[in-house]
Motif scaffolding. Structure first.
Motif, PDB file in Angstrom:
ATOM      1  N   GLY A  86       1.146  -1.201   0.334  1.00 51.33           N
ATOM      2  CA  GLY A  86      -0.104  -0.096   0.701  1.00 51.33           C
ATOM      3  C   GLY A  86       1.159   1.337  -0.013  1.00 51.33           C
ATOM      4  O   GLY A  86       0.201   1.999  -0.834  1.00 51.33           O
TER       5      GLY A  86
ATOM      6  N   TRP B 283       2.744   3.072  -1.427  1.00 50.27           N
ATOM      7  CA  TRP B 283       3.338   2.631  -2.829  1.00 50.27           C
ATOM      8  C   TRP B 283       4.642   3.876  -3.814  1.00 50.27           C
ATOM      9  O   TRP B 283       5.380   3.526  -4.746  1.00 50.27           O
TER      10      TRP B 283
ATOM     11  N   LYS C 251       4.524   5.014  -8.680  1.00 47.98           N
ATOM     12  CA  LYS C 251       3.121   4.933  -8.192  1.00 47.98           C
ATOM     13  C   LYS C 251       2.123   3.954  -9.301  1.00 47.98           C
ATOM     14  O   LYS C 251       1.615   3.182  -8.195  1.00 47.98           O
ATOM     15  N   GLU C 252       1.755   4.739  -9.578  1.00 54.62           N
ATOM     16  CA  GLU C 252       0.560   4.394 -10.354  1.00 54.62           C
ATOM     17  C   GLU C 252       1.051   3.232 -11.122  1.00 54.62           C
ATOM     18  O   GLU C 252       0.318   2.234 -10.574  1.00 54.62           O
TER      19      GLU C 252
ATOM     20  N   CYS D 166       3.148   0.986 -10.456  1.00 57.06           N
ATOM     21  CA  CYS D 166       3.763   0.056  -9.568  1.00 57.06           C
ATOM     22  C   CYS D 166       2.522  -0.393  -9.196  1.00 57.06           C
ATOM     23  O   CYS D 166       2.524  -1.965  -8.916  1.00 57.06           O
ATOM     24  N   GLU D 167       1.722   0.163  -8.518  1.00 55.91           N
ATOM     25  CA  GLU D 167       0.565  -0.198  -7.738  1.00 55.91           C
ATOM     26  C   GLU D 167      -0.737  -0.612  -8.944  1.00 55.91           C
ATOM     27  O   GLU D 167      -0.925  -2.347  -9.002  1.00 55.91           O
ATOM     28  N   LYS D 168      -0.798  -0.068 -10.024  1.00 55.06           N
ATOM     29  CA  LYS D 168      -1.394  -1.442 -10.860  1.00 55.06           C
ATOM     30  C   LYS D 168      -1.041  -2.829 -11.463  1.00 55.06           C
ATOM     31  O   LYS D 168      -1.494  -3.353 -11.524  1.00 55.06           O
TER      32      LYS D 168
ATOM     33  N   TYR E 198       1.178  -4.904  -9.801  1.00 57.08           N
ATOM     34  CA  TYR E 198       1.248  -5.736  -8.820  1.00 57.08           C
ATOM     35  C   TYR E 198      -0.295  -5.776  -8.242  1.00 57.08           C
ATOM     36  O   TYR E 198      -0.247  -7.535  -8.480  1.00 57.08           O
TER      37      TYR E 198
END
Length: 443
Positions: A93, A95, A107-108, A110-112, A114
Protein backbone atom coordinates in the motif's frame (compact mmCIF):
# COMPACT_ATOMS: atom_id res chain seq x y z
CA UNK A 1 22.93 -19.71 -25.45
CA UNK A 2 20.34 -19.46 -22.72
CA UNK A 3 19.26 -16.31 -20.97
CA UNK A 4 18.71 -17.01 -17.27
CA UNK A 5 17.62 -14.56 -14.61
CA UNK A 6 19.45 -13.89 -11.38
CA UNK A 7 17.74 -13.62 -8.01
CA UNK A 8 19.09 -10.37 -6.63
CA UNK A 9 19.87 -6.82 -7.72
CA UNK A 10 22.73 -6.42 -5.25
CA UNK A 11 26.09 -7.26 -6.89
CA UNK A 12 27.48 -8.37 -3.52
CA UNK A 13 24.89 -11.16 -3.44
CA UNK A 14 26.41 -12.75 -6.57
CA UNK A 15 29.61 -14.82 -6.59
CA UNK A 16 32.72 -12.95 -7.78
CA UNK A 17 34.25 -13.33 -11.22
CA UNK A 18 36.75 -16.21 -11.32
CA UNK A 19 39.05 -14.19 -13.54
CA UNK A 20 39.37 -10.77 -11.89
CA UNK A 21 37.48 -11.41 -8.60
CA UNK A 22 35.26 -8.35 -9.19
CA UNK A 23 31.55 -8.25 -8.43
CA UNK A 24 29.50 -9.56 -11.33
CA UNK A 25 27.23 -7.13 -13.11
CA UNK A 26 24.54 -8.33 -15.49
CA UNK A 27 24.92 -9.68 -18.03
CA UNK A 28 27.69 -12.13 -17.07
CA UNK A 29 28.77 -15.60 -18.22
CA UNK A 30 28.31 -19.03 -16.63
CA UNK A 31 30.23 -22.01 -17.98
CA UNK A 32 27.82 -24.82 -18.87
CA UNK A 33 30.48 -27.56 -18.58
CA UNK A 34 32.34 -26.65 -15.38
CA UNK A 35 30.99 -27.21 -11.91
CA UNK A 36 29.89 -27.65 -9.32
CA UNK A 37 30.66 -25.13 -8.02
CA UNK A 38 29.48 -22.95 -10.92
CA UNK A 39 32.14 -21.09 -12.89
CA UNK A 40 31.26 -17.40 -13.49
CA UNK A 41 33.09 -14.80 -15.60
CA UNK A 42 32.50 -11.15 -16.26
CA UNK A 43 32.22 -9.99 -19.88
CA UNK A 44 35.75 -8.54 -19.89
CA UNK A 45 37.38 -11.81 -18.79
CA UNK A 46 35.17 -13.78 -21.16
CA UNK A 47 36.18 -11.65 -24.18
CA UNK A 48 39.87 -12.12 -23.26
CA UNK A 49 39.36 -15.91 -23.36
CA UNK A 50 40.25 -16.45 -19.69
CA UNK A 51 41.09 -20.08 -18.84
CA UNK A 52 41.59 -21.60 -15.40
CA UNK A 53 42.37 -25.23 -14.51
CA UNK A 54 39.73 -27.37 -16.29
CA UNK A 55 37.91 -24.40 -17.76
CA UNK A 56 38.67 -23.77 -21.42
CA UNK A 57 37.68 -20.83 -23.56
CA UNK A 58 35.83 -23.07 -26.05
CA UNK A 59 33.41 -24.45 -23.46
CA UNK A 60 29.71 -23.88 -24.00
CA UNK A 61 28.29 -21.10 -21.86
CA UNK A 62 25.12 -19.39 -20.68
CA UNK A 63 24.40 -15.68 -20.50
CA UNK A 64 23.06 -14.78 -17.06
CA UNK A 65 20.71 -11.81 -17.22
CA UNK A 66 17.32 -10.75 -15.97
CA UNK A 67 16.74 -8.25 -18.76
CA UNK A 68 13.74 -10.08 -20.24
CA UNK A 69 9.97 -9.83 -19.66
CA UNK A 70 8.12 -12.34 -17.49
CA UNK A 71 4.58 -11.18 -16.80
CA UNK A 72 4.41 -7.90 -18.72
CA UNK A 73 6.33 -6.87 -21.89
CA UNK A 74 7.18 -3.50 -20.32
CA UNK A 75 8.54 -5.03 -17.09
CA UNK A 76 11.80 -6.96 -16.97
CA UNK A 77 12.48 -9.81 -14.55
CA UNK A 78 14.90 -7.55 -12.70
CA UNK A 79 12.16 -4.97 -12.20
CA UNK A 80 9.76 -7.70 -11.04
CA UNK A 81 12.22 -8.74 -8.33
CA UNK A 82 12.85 -5.11 -7.40
CA UNK A 83 9.08 -4.54 -7.04
CA UNK A 84 8.65 -7.55 -4.73
CA UNK A 85 11.62 -6.51 -2.60
CA UNK A 86 10.31 -2.93 -2.39
CA UNK A 87 6.84 -4.10 -1.31
CA UNK A 88 8.48 -6.31 1.31
CA UNK A 89 10.61 -3.42 2.60
CA UNK A 90 8.03 -0.61 2.45
CA UNK A 91 4.84 -2.56 3.10
CA UNK A 92 1.80 -3.23 0.94
CA UNK A 93 0.00 0.00 0.00
CA UNK A 94 2.95 2.38 0.40
CA UNK A 95 3.25 2.75 -3.36
CA UNK A 96 5.05 6.08 -3.30
CA UNK A 97 7.86 4.61 -1.17
CA UNK A 98 7.90 1.54 -3.42
CA UNK A 99 8.28 3.73 -6.52
CA UNK A 100 11.04 5.75 -4.85
CA UNK A 101 12.97 2.59 -4.04
CA UNK A 102 12.54 1.18 -7.56
CA UNK A 103 13.45 4.46 -9.32
CA UNK A 104 12.35 3.11 -12.73
CA UNK A 105 8.55 3.08 -12.29
CA UNK A 106 5.94 5.53 -11.06
CA UNK A 107 3.61 5.07 -8.11
CA UNK A 108 0.61 4.31 -10.36
CA UNK A 109 2.58 1.81 -12.47
CA UNK A 110 3.77 -0.08 -9.39
CA UNK A 111 0.30 -0.31 -7.88
CA UNK A 112 -1.41 -1.29 -11.14
CA UNK A 113 1.19 -3.94 -11.99
CA UNK A 114 1.24 -5.49 -8.50
CA UNK A 115 -2.55 -5.66 -8.21
CA UNK A 116 -2.95 -7.07 -11.71
CA UNK A 117 -0.24 -9.73 -11.71
CA UNK A 118 0.26 -10.65 -8.04
CA UNK A 119 -3.15 -10.14 -6.44
CA UNK A 120 -5.85 -10.58 -9.09
CA UNK A 121 -4.00 -12.92 -11.43
CA UNK A 122 -6.08 -16.13 -11.75
CA UNK A 123 -2.94 -18.11 -12.65
CA UNK A 124 -1.49 -17.39 -9.24
CA UNK A 125 -4.74 -17.83 -7.30
CA UNK A 126 -4.37 -20.54 -4.68
CA UNK A 127 -7.37 -22.76 -4.02
CA UNK A 128 -6.26 -23.01 -0.42
CA UNK A 129 -6.17 -19.23 0.02
CA UNK A 130 -9.59 -18.88 -1.63
CA UNK A 131 -11.08 -21.42 0.75
CA UNK A 132 -9.51 -19.64 3.74
CA UNK A 133 -10.82 -16.28 2.56
CA UNK A 134 -14.30 -17.69 2.05
CA UNK A 135 -14.26 -19.21 5.52
CA UNK A 136 -13.03 -15.96 7.06
CA UNK A 137 -15.77 -14.04 5.24
CA UNK A 138 -18.41 -16.31 6.80
CA UNK A 139 -16.92 -16.06 10.30
CA UNK A 140 -15.10 -12.74 10.43
CA UNK A 141 -15.23 -12.74 14.23
CA UNK A 142 -13.97 -16.15 15.26
CA UNK A 143 -14.31 -15.48 18.99
CA UNK A 144 -17.46 -16.75 20.69
CA UNK A 145 -18.52 -14.00 23.08
CA UNK A 146 -21.23 -14.64 25.65
CA UNK A 147 -24.44 -12.64 25.38
CA UNK A 148 -27.12 -12.35 28.02
CA UNK A 149 -29.73 -13.65 25.56
CA UNK A 150 -27.84 -16.95 25.20
CA UNK A 151 -28.90 -19.93 27.25
CA UNK A 152 -25.76 -20.56 29.32
CA UNK A 153 -24.76 -24.07 30.39
CA UNK A 154 -25.74 -24.98 33.93
CA UNK A 155 -23.37 -27.75 35.03
CA UNK A 156 -24.14 -29.50 38.29
CA UNK A 157 -21.83 -28.95 41.23
CA UNK A 158 -18.58 -30.97 41.12
CA UNK A 159 -19.42 -32.41 37.70
CA UNK A 160 -16.77 -32.88 35.02
CA UNK A 161 -18.03 -29.88 33.03
CA UNK A 162 -18.09 -27.74 36.18
CA UNK A 163 -14.46 -28.63 36.91
CA UNK A 164 -13.48 -27.91 33.31
CA UNK A 165 -15.06 -24.47 33.67
CA UNK A 166 -13.13 -23.86 36.93
CA UNK A 167 -16.37 -23.67 38.89
CA UNK A 168 -17.80 -20.82 36.81
CA UNK A 169 -21.59 -20.47 36.95
CA UNK A 170 -22.68 -18.60 33.79
CA UNK A 171 -26.26 -18.07 34.94
CA UNK A 172 -24.96 -16.15 37.98
CA UNK A 173 -21.89 -14.70 36.23
CA UNK A 174 -19.55 -15.66 39.04
CA UNK A 175 -17.46 -18.55 40.35
CA UNK A 176 -18.14 -21.02 43.11
CA UNK A 177 -14.81 -19.88 44.52
CA UNK A 178 -13.91 -16.38 43.41
CA UNK A 179 -10.43 -15.17 42.68
CA UNK A 180 -8.81 -14.09 45.95
CA UNK A 181 -11.76 -15.68 47.70
CA UNK A 182 -10.83 -14.42 51.17
CA UNK A 183 -10.44 -10.76 50.23
CA UNK A 184 -13.53 -9.84 52.28
CA UNK A 185 -11.93 -11.13 55.46
CA UNK A 186 -9.81 -7.99 55.71
CA UNK A 187 -13.00 -5.90 56.00
CA UNK A 188 -14.97 -7.97 58.48
CA UNK A 189 -13.55 -6.25 61.59
CA UNK A 190 -13.36 -2.71 60.21
CA UNK A 191 -15.78 -0.26 61.76
CA UNK A 192 -15.73 3.46 61.05
CA UNK A 193 -16.41 5.48 64.20
CA UNK A 194 -16.34 9.21 64.88
CA UNK A 195 -13.51 9.18 67.41
CA UNK A 196 -11.02 7.53 64.99
CA UNK A 197 -7.77 9.42 64.63
CA UNK A 198 -6.75 10.72 61.21
CA UNK A 199 -4.05 8.04 60.87
CA UNK A 200 -6.45 5.22 61.81
CA UNK A 201 -9.11 6.59 59.45
CA UNK A 202 -6.58 6.78 56.59
CA UNK A 203 -5.46 3.21 57.35
CA UNK A 204 -9.03 1.93 57.15
CA UNK A 205 -9.59 3.79 53.86
CA UNK A 206 -6.41 2.20 52.48
CA UNK A 207 -7.76 -1.25 53.35
CA UNK A 208 -11.01 -0.40 51.53
CA UNK A 209 -9.04 0.76 48.47
CA UNK A 210 -7.08 -2.50 48.46
CA UNK A 211 -10.35 -4.43 48.57
CA UNK A 212 -11.68 -2.43 45.62
CA UNK A 213 -8.56 -3.26 43.61
CA UNK A 214 -9.16 -6.96 44.31
CA UNK A 215 -12.76 -6.62 43.08
CA UNK A 216 -11.49 -4.98 39.89
CA UNK A 217 -9.15 -7.91 39.32
CA UNK A 218 -12.08 -10.29 39.69
CA UNK A 219 -14.07 -8.37 37.11
CA UNK A 220 -11.09 -8.27 34.76
CA UNK A 221 -10.76 -12.05 34.86
CA UNK A 222 -14.47 -12.53 34.24
CA UNK A 223 -14.29 -10.14 31.30
CA UNK A 224 -11.47 -12.21 29.76
CA UNK A 225 -13.64 -15.32 30.04
CA UNK A 226 -16.60 -13.60 28.37
CA UNK A 227 -14.63 -11.86 25.61
CA UNK A 228 -12.68 -14.97 24.58
CA UNK A 229 -15.67 -17.29 24.61
CA UNK A 230 -14.43 -19.50 27.44
CA UNK A 231 -17.79 -19.87 29.16
CA UNK A 232 -19.23 -22.49 26.80
CA UNK A 233 -16.25 -24.80 26.93
CA UNK A 234 -17.71 -27.32 24.46
CA UNK A 235 -17.90 -24.75 21.67
CA UNK A 236 -14.40 -23.58 22.49
CA UNK A 237 -13.05 -27.14 22.28
CA UNK A 238 -14.82 -27.80 18.97
CA UNK A 239 -13.28 -24.64 17.51
CA UNK A 240 -9.84 -25.74 18.72
CA UNK A 241 -10.14 -29.28 17.31
CA UNK A 242 -10.62 -28.08 13.75
CA UNK A 243 -6.93 -27.15 13.69
CA UNK A 244 -4.16 -29.69 13.01
CA UNK A 245 -2.10 -30.96 15.94
CA UNK A 246 0.77 -28.50 15.40
CA UNK A 247 -1.60 -25.53 15.55
CA UNK A 248 -3.40 -27.02 18.57
CA UNK A 249 -0.08 -27.14 20.42
CA UNK A 250 0.50 -23.48 19.55
CA UNK A 251 -3.07 -22.69 20.63
CA UNK A 252 -2.41 -24.28 24.01
CA UNK A 253 0.90 -22.42 24.42
CA UNK A 254 -0.45 -19.01 23.42
CA UNK A 255 -3.63 -19.29 25.50
CA UNK A 256 -1.92 -17.70 28.50
CA UNK A 257 -1.16 -14.58 26.43
CA UNK A 258 -4.78 -14.11 25.31
CA UNK A 259 -5.38 -11.68 28.16
CA UNK A 260 -2.88 -9.23 26.66
CA UNK A 261 -4.73 -8.71 23.36
CA UNK A 262 -8.38 -8.70 22.40
CA UNK A 263 -10.23 -11.86 21.38
CA UNK A 264 -10.36 -10.99 17.67
CA UNK A 265 -6.64 -10.15 17.52
CA UNK A 266 -5.78 -13.37 19.37
CA UNK A 267 -7.90 -15.50 17.03
CA UNK A 268 -6.45 -13.77 13.97
CA UNK A 269 -2.97 -14.58 15.27
CA UNK A 270 -3.87 -18.27 15.57
CA UNK A 271 -5.61 -18.24 12.18
CA UNK A 272 -2.52 -16.75 10.53
CA UNK A 273 -0.35 -19.56 11.92
CA UNK A 274 -2.93 -22.12 10.81
CA UNK A 275 -2.80 -20.64 7.32
CA UNK A 276 0.99 -20.75 7.40
CA UNK A 277 0.86 -24.44 8.34
CA UNK A 278 -1.56 -25.13 5.47
CA UNK A 279 0.68 -23.28 3.03
CA UNK A 280 3.74 -25.19 4.18
CA UNK A 281 1.85 -28.47 3.78
CA UNK A 282 0.77 -27.39 0.29
CA UNK A 283 4.38 -26.56 -0.57
CA UNK A 284 5.54 -29.97 0.65
CA UNK A 285 2.86 -31.60 -1.50
CA UNK A 286 4.02 -29.69 -4.57
CA UNK A 287 7.62 -30.59 -3.78
CA UNK A 288 6.58 -34.23 -3.59
CA UNK A 289 5.04 -33.90 -7.05
CA UNK A 290 8.24 -32.31 -8.37
CA UNK A 291 10.37 -35.09 -6.86
CA UNK A 292 8.12 -37.69 -8.50
CA UNK A 293 8.57 -35.95 -11.85
CA UNK A 294 5.00 -34.65 -12.08
CA UNK A 295 4.62 -31.43 -14.07
CA UNK A 296 0.83 -30.93 -14.38
CA UNK A 297 -2.20 -31.22 -12.12
CA UNK A 298 -3.82 -33.95 -14.20
CA UNK A 299 -0.90 -36.23 -13.44
CA UNK A 300 -1.01 -35.08 -9.82
CA UNK A 301 -4.60 -36.32 -9.45
CA UNK A 302 -3.60 -39.69 -10.86
CA UNK A 303 -0.63 -39.81 -8.50
CA UNK A 304 -2.84 -39.02 -5.48
CA UNK A 305 -5.33 -41.71 -6.48
CA UNK A 306 -2.62 -44.34 -6.86
CA UNK A 307 -1.00 -43.28 -3.59
CA UNK A 308 -4.33 -43.61 -1.77
CA UNK A 309 -4.89 -47.04 -3.31
CA UNK A 310 -1.45 -48.22 -2.24
CA UNK A 311 -2.07 -46.95 1.30
CA UNK A 312 -5.39 -48.81 1.49
CA UNK A 313 -3.72 -52.00 0.30
CA UNK A 314 -1.01 -51.59 2.92
CA UNK A 315 -3.61 -51.18 5.66
CA UNK A 316 -5.40 -54.30 4.49
CA UNK A 317 -2.18 -56.26 4.71
CA UNK A 318 -1.57 -55.06 8.27
CA UNK A 319 -4.98 -56.44 9.31
CA UNK A 320 -3.33 -59.86 9.31
CA UNK A 321 -1.46 -58.85 12.45
CA UNK A 322 -4.74 -58.96 14.36
CA UNK A 323 -5.03 -62.71 13.87
CA UNK A 324 -1.51 -63.42 15.11
CA UNK A 325 -2.69 -63.46 18.72
CA UNK A 326 -5.01 -66.37 17.80
CA UNK A 327 -2.52 -68.25 15.63
CA UNK A 328 -2.04 -70.94 18.30
CA UNK A 329 -5.82 -71.39 18.66
CA UNK A 330 -7.24 -72.87 15.47
CA UNK A 331 -10.86 -72.40 16.53
CA UNK A 332 -10.41 -68.73 17.36
CA UNK A 333 -8.46 -68.24 14.13
CA UNK A 334 -11.29 -69.70 12.05
CA UNK A 335 -13.80 -67.50 13.88
CA UNK A 336 -11.68 -64.44 13.11
CA UNK A 337 -11.52 -65.36 9.42
CA UNK A 338 -15.29 -65.85 9.23
CA UNK A 339 -15.81 -62.56 11.02
CA UNK A 340 -13.54 -60.72 8.57
CA UNK A 341 -15.35 -62.35 5.65
CA UNK A 342 -18.66 -61.04 6.99
CA UNK A 343 -17.17 -57.56 7.35
CA UNK A 344 -15.74 -57.60 3.80
CA UNK A 345 -19.12 -58.68 2.40
CA UNK A 346 -20.87 -55.82 4.18
CA UNK A 347 -22.59 -57.96 6.81
CA UNK A 348 -22.38 -57.47 10.56
CA UNK A 349 -20.05 -60.01 12.18
CA UNK A 350 -22.17 -62.83 13.53
CA UNK A 351 -19.41 -64.88 15.15
CA UNK A 352 -18.10 -63.59 18.48
CA UNK A 353 -14.40 -63.93 19.11
CA UNK A 354 -13.79 -66.64 21.70
CA UNK A 355 -10.86 -68.84 22.53
CA UNK A 356 -10.63 -72.37 23.93
CA UNK A 357 -10.38 -70.93 27.42
CA UNK A 358 -14.06 -69.97 27.20
CA UNK A 359 -13.44 -66.24 27.72
CA UNK A 360 -14.49 -63.65 25.17
CA UNK A 361 -11.58 -62.15 23.28
CA UNK A 362 -11.59 -59.34 20.74
CA UNK A 363 -8.83 -57.97 18.53
CA UNK A 364 -7.19 -54.66 19.52
CA UNK A 365 -9.07 -51.55 18.56
CA UNK A 366 -7.93 -49.99 15.29
CA UNK A 367 -7.21 -46.30 16.06
CA UNK A 368 -6.69 -45.27 12.44
CA UNK A 369 -8.71 -42.14 11.69
CA UNK A 370 -10.21 -41.79 15.17
CA UNK A 371 -10.18 -38.19 16.49
CA UNK A 372 -7.68 -37.53 19.25
CA UNK A 373 -5.27 -40.31 18.22
CA UNK A 374 -2.56 -37.79 17.35
CA UNK A 375 -2.61 -36.49 20.95
CA UNK A 376 -1.61 -39.89 22.40
CA UNK A 377 1.89 -41.20 22.89
CA UNK A 378 2.81 -44.76 21.92
CA UNK A 379 2.04 -46.24 25.35
CA UNK A 380 -1.33 -44.53 25.48
CA UNK A 381 -2.17 -45.80 22.00
CA UNK A 382 -1.30 -49.34 23.09
CA UNK A 383 -3.53 -48.95 26.16
CA UNK A 384 -6.49 -47.70 24.08
CA UNK A 385 -6.04 -50.57 21.62
CA UNK A 386 -5.98 -53.27 24.29
CA UNK A 387 -8.76 -51.74 26.43
CA UNK A 388 -10.73 -50.93 23.24
CA UNK A 389 -11.30 -47.33 24.27
CA UNK A 390 -11.59 -44.49 21.74
CA UNK A 391 -8.92 -41.76 22.20
CA UNK A 392 -11.44 -38.99 22.85
CA UNK A 393 -13.02 -40.86 25.76
CA UNK A 394 -9.62 -41.81 27.17
CA UNK A 395 -8.44 -38.17 27.10
CA UNK A 396 -11.61 -37.07 28.88
CA UNK A 397 -11.23 -39.76 31.57
CA UNK A 398 -7.54 -38.95 31.96
CA UNK A 399 -8.28 -35.24 32.41
CA UNK A 400 -10.96 -35.99 35.03
CA UNK A 401 -8.63 -38.26 36.99
CA UNK A 402 -5.75 -35.76 36.82
CA UNK A 403 -7.96 -32.92 38.02
CA UNK A 404 -9.33 -35.00 40.89
CA UNK A 405 -5.84 -36.16 41.85
CA UNK A 406 -4.52 -32.59 41.90
CA UNK A 407 -7.53 -31.49 43.90
CA UNK A 408 -7.29 -34.27 46.50
CA UNK A 409 -3.50 -34.71 46.52
CA UNK A 410 -3.91 -38.37 45.56
CA UNK A 411 -6.47 -40.77 44.14
CA UNK A 412 -7.80 -44.17 45.14
CA UNK A 413 -9.19 -46.76 42.78
CA UNK A 414 -12.62 -46.47 44.36
CA UNK A 415 -12.62 -42.72 43.68
CA UNK A 416 -11.60 -43.33 40.07
CA UNK A 417 -14.47 -45.81 39.60
CA UNK A 418 -16.92 -43.35 41.10
CA UNK A 419 -15.64 -40.59 38.83
CA UNK A 420 -15.79 -42.42 35.47
CA UNK A 421 -18.79 -44.67 34.95
CA UNK A 422 -17.45 -47.40 32.66
CA UNK A 423 -16.54 -51.06 33.01
CA UNK A 424 -14.68 -51.54 36.30
CA UNK A 425 -11.96 -53.63 34.63
CA UNK A 426 -11.28 -50.87 32.11
CA UNK A 427 -11.20 -48.34 34.94
CA UNK A 428 -8.63 -50.44 36.80
CA UNK A 429 -6.42 -50.71 33.71
CA UNK A 430 -6.60 -46.95 33.11
CA UNK A 431 -5.94 -46.24 36.80
CA UNK A 432 -2.97 -48.64 36.94
CA UNK A 433 -1.56 -47.18 33.71
CA UNK A 434 -1.73 -43.58 34.98
CA UNK A 435 -0.12 -44.64 38.27
CA UNK A 436 2.64 -46.55 36.47
CA UNK A 437 3.40 -43.65 34.10
CA UNK A 438 3.45 -41.12 36.93
CA UNK A 439 0.43 -39.06 35.85
CA UNK A 440 -1.35 -39.56 39.19
CA UNK A 441 -0.41 -40.81 42.66
CA UNK A 442 -2.17 -43.11 45.07
CA UNK A 443 -3.97 -41.52 48.01
Amino acid sequence: MDRLGSFSNDPSDKPPCRGCSSYLMEPYIKCAECGPPPFFLCLQCFTRGFEYKKHQSDHTYEIMTSDFPVLDPSWTAQEEMALLEAVMDCGFGNWQDVANQMCTKTKEECEKHYMKHFINNPLFASTLLNLKQAEEAKTADTAIPFHSADDPPRPTFDSLLSRDMAGYMPARADFIEEFDNYAEWDLRDIDFVEDDSDILHALKMAVVDIYHSRLKERQRRKKIIRDHGLINLRKFQLMERRYPKEVQDLYETMRRFARIVGPVEHDKFIESHALEFELRREIRRLQEYRTAGITNFCSARTYDHLKKTREEERLKRTMLSEVLQYIQDSSACQQWLRRQADIDSGLSPSVPMTSNSGRRSAPPLNLTGLPGTEKLNEKEKELCQMVRLVPGAYLEYKSALLNECNKQGGLRLAQARALIKIDVNKTRKIYDFLIREGYITKA
